[in-house]
Design an enzyme around this catalytic site. Structure first.
Site, PDB file in Angstrom:
ATOM      1  N   ASN A  15     -33.175 -92.891  87.964  1.00 40.22           N
ATOM      2  CA  ASN A  15     -34.600 -92.883  88.324  1.00 40.22           C
ATOM      3  C   ASN A  15     -34.805 -92.688  89.822  1.00 40.22           C
ATOM      4  O   ASN A  15     -35.739 -92.006  90.237  1.00 40.22           O
ATOM      5  CB  ASN A  15     -35.271 -94.168  87.823  1.00 40.22           C
ATOM      6  N   HIS A  96     -32.421-108.039  89.105  1.00 41.49           N
ATOM      7  CA  HIS A  96     -32.423-109.319  89.802  1.00 41.49           C
ATOM      8  C   HIS A  96     -33.880-109.766  89.848  1.00 41.49           C
ATOM      9  O   HIS A  96     -34.749-109.006  90.274  1.00 41.49           O
ATOM     10  CB  HIS A  96     -31.859-109.114  91.218  1.00 41.49           C
ATOM     11  N   LEU A  98     -37.053-111.333  91.227  1.00 44.52           N
ATOM     12  CA  LEU A  98     -37.516-111.596  92.591  1.00 44.52           C
ATOM     13  C   LEU A  98     -38.520-112.734  92.589  1.00 44.52           C
ATOM     14  O   LEU A  98     -39.440-112.774  91.768  1.00 44.52           O
ATOM     15  CB  LEU A  98     -38.159-110.341  93.176  1.00 44.52           C
ATOM     16  N   ASN A 112     -42.357-102.083  89.163  1.00 44.77           N
ATOM     17  CA  ASN A 112     -41.136-102.169  88.349  1.00 44.77           C
ATOM     18  C   ASN A 112     -41.207-101.174  87.194  1.00 44.77           C
ATOM     19  O   ASN A 112     -42.267-100.916  86.637  1.00 44.77           O
ATOM     20  CB  ASN A 112     -40.994-103.590  87.766  1.00 44.77           C
ATOM     21  N   HIS A 114     -39.568-100.433  83.400  1.00 46.56           N
ATOM     22  CA  HIS A 114     -38.858-101.160  82.345  1.00 46.56           C
ATOM     23  C   HIS A 114     -38.809-100.304  81.077  1.00 46.56           C
ATOM     24  O   HIS A 114     -39.823 -99.701  80.706  1.00 46.56           O
ATOM     25  CB  HIS A 114     -39.548-102.499  82.063  1.00 46.56           C
ATOM     26  N   ASP A 155     -40.266-108.541  83.830  1.00 48.40           N
ATOM     27  CA  ASP A 155     -40.794-107.333  83.202  1.00 48.40           C
ATOM     28  C   ASP A 155     -42.211-107.542  82.660  1.00 48.40           C
ATOM     29  O   ASP A 155     -42.547-107.122  81.549  1.00 48.40           O
ATOM     30  CB  ASP A 155     -39.832-106.840  82.101  1.00 48.40           C
ATOM     31  N   GLU A 184     -38.725 -92.002  81.352  1.00 48.47           N
ATOM     32  CA  GLU A 184     -38.808 -92.803  82.575  1.00 48.47           C
ATOM     33  C   GLU A 184     -38.890 -91.917  83.811  1.00 48.47           C
ATOM     34  O   GLU A 184     -39.707 -92.161  84.704  1.00 48.47           O
ATOM     35  CB  GLU A 184     -37.580 -93.705  82.721  1.00 48.47           C
TER      36      GLU A 184
HETATM   37  C1  GAR Z   1     -33.771 -97.991  83.570  1.00 49.60           C
HETATM   38  O1  GAR Z   1     -33.764 -97.730  82.193  1.00 49.60           O
HETATM   39  C2  GAR Z   1     -34.796 -99.059  83.891  1.00 49.60           C
HETATM   40  O2  GAR Z   1     -35.945 -98.979  83.115  1.00 49.60           O
HETATM   41  C3  GAR Z   1     -34.006-100.312  83.558  1.00 49.60           C
HETATM   42  O3  GAR Z   1     -32.742-100.056  84.120  1.00 49.60           O
HETATM   43  C4  GAR Z   1     -32.456 -98.664  83.972  1.00 49.60           C
HETATM   44  C5  GAR Z   1     -31.923 -98.117  85.270  1.00 49.60           C
HETATM   45  O4  GAR Z   1     -31.445 -96.808  85.104  1.00 49.60           O
HETATM   46  N1  GAR Z   1     -34.631-101.477  84.097  1.00 49.60           N
HETATM   47  C6  GAR Z   1     -34.688-102.644  83.436  1.00 49.60           C
HETATM   48  O5  GAR Z   1     -34.141-102.841  82.356  1.00 49.60           O
HETATM   49  C7  GAR Z   1     -35.464-103.760  84.149  1.00 49.60           C
HETATM   50  N2  GAR Z   1     -35.526-104.897  83.325  1.00 49.60           N
HETATM   51  P1  GAR Z   1     -31.076 -95.924  86.366  1.00 49.60           P
HETATM   52  O6  GAR Z   1     -30.188 -96.788  87.262  1.00 49.60           O
HETATM   53  O7  GAR Z   1     -30.327 -94.765  85.824  1.00 49.60           O
HETATM   54  O8  GAR Z   1     -32.340 -95.535  87.064  1.00 49.60           O
END
Ligand code: GAR
Length: 208
Positions: A15, A96, A98, A112, A114, A155, A184
């Site tokens: 992302n 993490h 916050l 954020n 999610h 989240d 995403e």
């Molecule tokens: C993503 O799917 C994001 O939505 C998730 O971590 C992944 C990171 O992917 N976040 C969570 O689960 C937050 N609770 P990336 O490192 O390839 O961007």
């Protein structure tokens, strides 16, 4: 003037890459001022270096080892991030929680991402949890959301954007994760595009 982003990551950083690419293509009027990771091996740090973006590795472990608190870690993290004067702090796979010690320094400025719809499957295993619920016949889709982070709830917070992602029979974690990540990458950039256009509004209220 372009908006300044601080992007916090813990892992692959796909992302983050979507943001880097949108900035490079001129489709997002922003500058990534810093990328921070709490994990040394996070591939996202490498992505930042390749794009010549300042990167910081800021682990919790020395705080734990030194009997210092999460609150102190969060306060010091906030100090590090605020040195870059970001308009928005983007949690792009930041694993993490916050606390107020961080969030209070960037009110209504922390966003954020999610991989689930609002109210569903908070935490680090949202895709596994959705697949399991699908297997039990409880859901036929999951989704993606982008939300503001007003407090230390996991989240949860005012939703800026959401999109459903269907789950298909035969989906594995890998096939569903691929489909979720594709959504995403688009949704995060679209949401940031809207936010950076509104950043001149007062810092109180959501500005949305
Ligand atoms: C993503 O799917 C994001 O939505 C998730 O971590 C992944 C990171 O992917 N976040 C969570 O689960 C937050 N609770 P990336 O490192 O390839 O961007």
């Amino acid at each position: 003037m372009e908006a300044k982003l601080a992007v916090l990551i813990s892992g692959n950083g796909s992302n983050l890459q979507a943001i880097i690419d949108a900035v490079a293509a001129g489709s997002l009027d922003a500058q990534i001022a810093v990328v921070v990771s709490n994990r040394k091996g996070a591939y996202g740090l490498e992505r930042a270096r390749r794009a010549q973006i300042p990167d910081r590795y800021f682990p919790l472990k020395p705080y734990r080892d030194g009997q210092r608190s999460r609150a102190e870690y969060d306060a010091d993290l906030a100090t590090q991030v605020s040195a870059y004067a970001p308009d928005w702090v983007v949690l792009a796979g930041w694993m993490h929680i916050l606390s107020e010690q961080f969030l209070g320094r960037f009110p209504n400025r922390v966003v954020n991402l999610h991989p689930a719809l609002p109210g569903q499957f908070p935490g680090a295993h949202a895709i596994e949890d959705a697949l399991a619920a699908f297997g039990r016949g409880e859901i036929d889709h999951t989704g993606v959301m982008v939300h503001l982070v007003p407090d230390a709830r996991v989240d949860e917070g005012p939703v800026l954007a959401q999109e459903a992602v269907p789950i298909r029979p035969g989906d594995t974690h890998a096939t569903l994760a691929d489909r979720i990540h594709a959504v995403e990458h688009r949704l995060l950039v679209e949401t940031l595009r809207q936010l950076v256009g509104k950043r001149t509004q007062p810092a109180t209220g959501t500005g949305m």
